[in-house]
Design a protein around this motif. Structure first.
Motif, short mmCIF file in Angstrom:
data_model
loop_
_atom_site.label_atom_id
_atom_site.label_comp_id
_atom_site.label_asym_id
_atom_site.label_seq_id
_atom_site.Cartn_x
_atom_site.Cartn_y
_atom_site.Cartn_z
N GLU A 167 3.78 9.20 -5.31
CA GLU A 167 3.58 10.99 -5.09
C GLU A 167 2.02 10.91 -5.03
N TYR A 168 1.51 12.14 -4.37
CA TYR A 168 0.20 12.34 -3.97
C TYR A 168 -0.08 13.72 -4.19
N HIS A 169 -1.20 13.98 -4.62
CA HIS A 169 -1.65 15.51 -4.66
C HIS A 169 -2.09 16.02 -3.33
N ASP A 178 -5.55 15.53 -2.41
CA ASP A 178 -5.99 14.02 -2.23
C ASP A 178 -5.86 13.38 -0.95
N LEU A 179 -5.00 14.35 -0.05
CA LEU A 179 -4.73 13.67 0.93
C LEU A 179 -5.63 14.32 2.07
N ILE A 180 -5.99 15.71 2.04
CA ILE A 180 -6.68 16.43 3.11
C ILE A 180 -8.05 15.63 3.05
N GLY A 181 -8.65 15.38 4.27
CA GLY A 181 -9.80 14.91 4.55
C GLY A 181 -9.59 12.99 4.84
N LEU A 182 -8.53 12.58 4.42
CA LEU A 182 -8.22 11.36 4.68
C LEU A 182 -8.32 11.00 6.07
N GLU A 183 -8.63 9.77 6.50
CA GLU A 183 -8.71 9.34 7.93
C GLU A 183 -7.57 8.52 8.06
N PRO A 198 5.28 13.13 10.27
CA PRO A 198 6.01 13.16 8.77
C PRO A 198 5.53 12.27 7.97
N PHE A 199 5.43 12.73 6.84
CA PHE A 199 4.94 12.09 5.68
C PHE A 199 5.90 11.14 4.70
N VAL A 200 6.37 10.19 5.52
CA VAL A 200 7.43 9.47 5.02
C VAL A 200 6.98 7.91 4.87
N LEU A 201 7.63 7.45 4.23
CA LEU A 201 7.46 5.78 3.98
C LEU A 201 7.06 4.98 5.36
N ALA A 202 8.24 5.34 6.12
CA ALA A 202 8.46 4.61 7.46
C ALA A 202 7.33 4.68 8.44
N ILE A 203 6.83 5.89 8.45
CA ILE A 203 5.74 6.40 9.31
C ILE A 203 4.51 6.17 8.73
N ALA A 204 4.01 6.52 7.45
CA ALA A 204 3.09 6.36 6.84
C ALA A 204 3.13 5.49 5.63
N PRO A 205 3.21 4.03 6.07
CA PRO A 205 3.43 3.24 4.92
C PRO A 205 2.32 2.80 3.90
N VAL A 206 1.19 3.19 4.33
CA VAL A 206 -0.25 2.67 3.50
C VAL A 206 -0.96 4.13 3.31
N VAL A 207 -0.95 4.48 2.07
CA VAL A 207 -1.98 5.50 1.55
C VAL A 207 -2.99 5.18 0.65
N ASP A 208 -4.16 4.77 0.83
CA ASP A 208 -5.04 4.08 0.25
C ASP A 208 -6.30 5.21 -0.17
N LEU A 209 -5.86 5.67 -1.45
CA LEU A 209 -6.76 6.84 -1.71
C LEU A 209 -8.39 6.47 -2.03
N ALA A 210 -8.33 5.10 -2.45
CA ALA A 210 -9.72 4.75 -2.83
C ALA A 210 -10.44 4.44 -1.77
N GLU A 221 -2.66 4.55 6.96
CA GLU A 221 -2.31 3.99 8.12
C GLU A 221 -0.94 4.30 8.44
N ILE A 222 -0.66 4.53 9.62
CA ILE A 222 0.46 5.08 10.30
C ILE A 222 1.38 3.81 11.13
N THR A 223 2.38 4.11 11.25
CA THR A 223 3.36 3.24 12.17
C THR A 223 4.28 4.28 12.89
N PRO A 224 3.61 4.98 13.64
CA PRO A 224 4.39 6.15 14.46
C PRO A 224 5.53 5.45 15.43
N PRO A 225 6.61 6.13 15.69
CA PRO A 225 7.64 5.48 16.61
C PRO A 225 6.92 6.11 18.15
#
Length: 188
Positions: free
Chosen positions: A105-107, A110-115, A159-171, A176-180
């Motif tokens: 889970e993320y706030h 925290d996600l806005i501004g991530l590359e 879509p912010f789902v594990l299959a498409i955005a498997p890596v969320v590195d806040l640090a 990282e996305i793996t879009p179909p």
């Protein structure tokens, strides 16, 4: 120093109307944490036109599922007129008062501004500019200028789902996305 103190506060809900005659209030939640409306204790009330929230005691609250509303009772609000005076006010908590999140889970803040990068190639896709709450949350990503898409397209919804955005590195502030195939062109 900025004058904008909103960084210190999180809006958790908006008072939409009185409920009944005894001073109860209907609140439309913008927080996913029910305890913020149901567990008695201190909250802060931001009245329209004011910049500093004022502390207020939450006495009780209950969820009305078919309306996606909470009905809350605040200390000192005893009747319909006092409740009516609070219409449009925002309920706030200090930004430091974030409930502990589960592992995936993320706030939103925290996600806005991530590359956002393509996981396979490492190519920079763009930057998250907004989160759209739907059945699944959608990341609105402002495309990087060099990213090869139709030039008219400035943002894409992912879509912010594990299959498409498997890596969320806040640090390191990256997703990282793996879009179909075709996902990044769907909004053309």
């Amino acid at each position: 120093m900025t004058n904008d103190k909103s960084d210190n506060w999180l809006e958790i809900g908006k008072i939409v109307s009185p409920q009944g005659l005894s001073g109860e209030l209907r609140v439309y939640p913008v927080s996913d944490f029910p305890e913020r409306f149901q567990v008695p204790g201190k909250r802060w009330l931001l009245r329209s036109g004011e910049t500093e929230p004022q502390p207020i005691q939450l006495l009780a609250g209950r969820y009305i599922s078919n309306k996606n509303l909470y009905v809350i009772k605040l200390a000192g609000v005893e009747n319909c007129d006092q409740a009516e005076a609070l219409r449009g006010c925002k309920l706030m908590v200090p930004a430091s008062d974030r409930p502990q999140l589960g592992e995936d889970e993320y706030h939103v803040l925290d996600l806005i501004g991530l590359e956002v990068f393509m996981q396979a190639s490492g190519e920079l896709v763009g930057t998250v500019v907004d989160i759209i709450s739907a059945g699944n949350d959608l990341l609105e990503v402002k495309l990087y200028e060099s990213f090869p898409t139709d030039k008219k397209q400035k943002t894409v919804l992912i879509p912010f789902v594990l299959a498409i955005a498997p890596v969320v590195d806040l640090a390191s502030r990256r997703i990282e996305i793996t879009p179909p195939p075709g996902l990044l062109e769907i909004n053309n």
